[in-house]
Design a protein around this motif. Structure first.
Motif, mmCIF file in Angstrom:
data_model
loop_
_atom_site.group_PDB
_atom_site.id
_atom_site.type_symbol
_atom_site.label_atom_id
_atom_site.label_comp_id
_atom_site.label_asym_id
_atom_site.label_seq_id
_atom_site.Cartn_x
_atom_site.Cartn_y
_atom_site.Cartn_z
ATOM 1 N N SER A 123 0.833 -1.205 0.000
ATOM 2 C CA SER A 123 0.000 0.000 0.000
ATOM 3 C C SER A 123 0.870 1.258 0.000
ATOM 4 O O SER A 123 0.613 2.192 -0.765
ATOM 5 C CB SER A 123 -0.908 -0.018 1.232
ATOM 6 O OG SER A 123 -1.642 1.164 1.310
ATOM 7 N N ARG A 124 1.889 1.277 0.811
ATOM 8 C CA ARG A 124 2.781 2.446 0.845
ATOM 9 C C ARG A 124 3.538 2.599 -0.469
ATOM 10 O O ARG A 124 3.754 3.715 -0.936
ATOM 11 C CB ARG A 124 3.753 2.338 2.012
ATOM 12 C CG ARG A 124 3.056 2.579 3.336
ATOM 13 C CD ARG A 124 4.046 2.575 4.457
ATOM 14 N NE ARG A 124 3.348 2.701 5.709
ATOM 15 C CZ ARG A 124 3.719 3.509 6.669
ATOM 16 N NH1 ARG A 124 4.793 4.267 6.526
ATOM 17 N NH2 ARG A 124 3.048 3.566 7.788
ATOM 18 N N GLU A 125 3.949 1.479 -1.051
ATOM 19 C CA GLU A 125 4.647 1.538 -2.344
ATOM 20 C C GLU A 125 3.740 2.133 -3.414
ATOM 21 O O GLU A 125 4.197 2.917 -4.252
ATOM 22 C CB GLU A 125 5.115 0.152 -2.775
ATOM 23 C CG GLU A 125 6.266 -0.374 -1.965
ATOM 24 C CD GLU A 125 6.580 -1.816 -2.284
ATOM 25 O OE1 GLU A 125 5.796 -2.485 -3.006
ATOM 26 O OE2 GLU A 125 7.615 -2.298 -1.812
ATOM 27 N N ALA A 126 2.460 1.772 -3.402
ATOM 28 C CA ALA A 126 1.520 2.307 -4.390
ATOM 29 C C ALA A 126 1.391 3.824 -4.243
ATOM 30 O O ALA A 126 1.396 4.557 -5.236
ATOM 31 C CB ALA A 126 0.153 1.639 -4.239
ATOM 32 N N VAL A 127 1.302 4.300 -3.015
ATOM 33 C CA VAL A 127 1.220 5.742 -2.765
ATOM 34 C C VAL A 127 2.504 6.423 -3.227
ATOM 35 O O VAL A 127 2.473 7.470 -3.881
ATOM 36 C CB VAL A 127 0.955 6.017 -1.266
ATOM 37 C CG1 VAL A 127 1.116 7.488 -0.931
ATOM 38 C CG2 VAL A 127 -0.432 5.528 -0.878
ATOM 39 N N MET A 128 3.644 5.819 -2.903
ATOM 40 C CA MET A 128 4.932 6.388 -3.300
ATOM 41 C C MET A 128 5.041 6.473 -4.813
ATOM 42 O O MET A 128 5.492 7.480 -5.356
ATOM 43 C CB MET A 128 6.078 5.539 -2.727
ATOM 44 C CG MET A 128 6.201 5.624 -1.225
ATOM 45 S SD MET A 128 7.276 4.345 -0.505
ATOM 46 C CE MET A 128 8.795 4.603 -1.360
ATOM 47 N N LEU A 129 4.636 5.426 -5.499
ATOM 48 C CA LEU A 129 4.728 5.401 -6.955
ATOM 49 C C LEU A 129 3.880 6.512 -7.568
ATOM 50 O O LEU A 129 4.314 7.190 -8.496
ATOM 51 C CB LEU A 129 4.315 4.030 -7.488
ATOM 52 C CG LEU A 129 4.573 3.769 -8.956
ATOM 53 C CD1 LEU A 129 6.030 3.970 -9.324
ATOM 54 C CD2 LEU A 129 4.142 2.354 -9.317
ATOM 55 N N ARG A 130 2.681 6.717 -7.028
ATOM 56 C CA ARG A 130 1.834 7.809 -7.537
ATOM 57 C C ARG A 130 2.506 9.162 -7.333
ATOM 58 O O ARG A 130 2.412 10.041 -8.181
ATOM 59 C CB ARG A 130 0.458 7.779 -6.876
ATOM 60 C CG ARG A 130 -0.460 6.719 -7.455
ATOM 61 C CD ARG A 130 -1.890 6.895 -7.007
ATOM 62 N NE ARG A 130 -2.084 6.769 -5.573
ATOM 63 C CZ ARG A 130 -2.296 5.615 -4.936
ATOM 64 N NH1 ARG A 130 -2.337 4.489 -5.617
ATOM 65 N NH2 ARG A 130 -2.475 5.594 -3.637
#
Length: 166
Positions: A123-130
């Motif tokens: 979940s944190r990786e997805a936010v970071m990628l955005r």
């Protein structure tokens, strides 16, 4: 799997993240005309095994596919100025994750070190990628994104007209 970084609807990084969440994820190479430090860092976050420039020779493509199939990662080390610029976009809880991913530390080890479940880390990786995908000065694409079809919906494997033909 080899695919473009820019696809209709979602982008190749999104597709890569989804594929890497499978029980037996395939090896993934992002194939792009925009293969640069920025894309390479986003590929690391997405879990890609390699990034390759479309401007390369066919033999380079074949070599890359063979190398990744054997388990090698083909992600260039980004320049320090690019890494610093992208790191500044992240909050203080995301920066350690970013640093560990860029250092090649496995995700399970990052989760253990930071006391995060695999789900929380994803979940944190997805936010970071955005946060990191769009470079300064580029349009965020939020209006464009709203107009795209919802790719999160599940598509049935059988069409209703063929369900009873087995």
């Amino acid at each position: 799997m080899l695919f473009r970084s820019h696809l209709g609807g979602r982008n190749g990084l999104w597709v890569c993240r989804r594929l890497k969440q499978l029980a037996e994820p395939p090896r993934v190479i992002i194939y792009s005309a925009f293969a640069n430090d920025h894309l390479a860092m986003c590929c690391v976050l997405a879990g890609a095994d390699g990034v390759l420039n479309k401007g390369g020779l066919g033999s380079e493509l074949c070599d890359a596919v063979r190398s990744v199939a054997r388990g090698r990662r083909l992600l260039p080390k980004p320049s320090q100025p690019m890494a610093d610029m992208l790191r500044r976009r992240l909050d203080e809880t995301e920066q350690p994750i970013f640093g560990m991913l860029m250092a090649g530390i496995p995700r399970f080890e990052i989760g253990q070190t930071l006391g995060m479940s695999a789900r929380e880390l994803r979940s944190r990786e997805a936010v970071m990628l955005r946060k990191l995908e769009v470079l300064p000065g580029e349009a965020s694409g939020s209006a464009h994104r709203r107009a795209q079809p919802d790719m999160e919906r599940l598509i049935p494997l059988e069409f209703p007209s063929t369900a009873g033909r087995r």
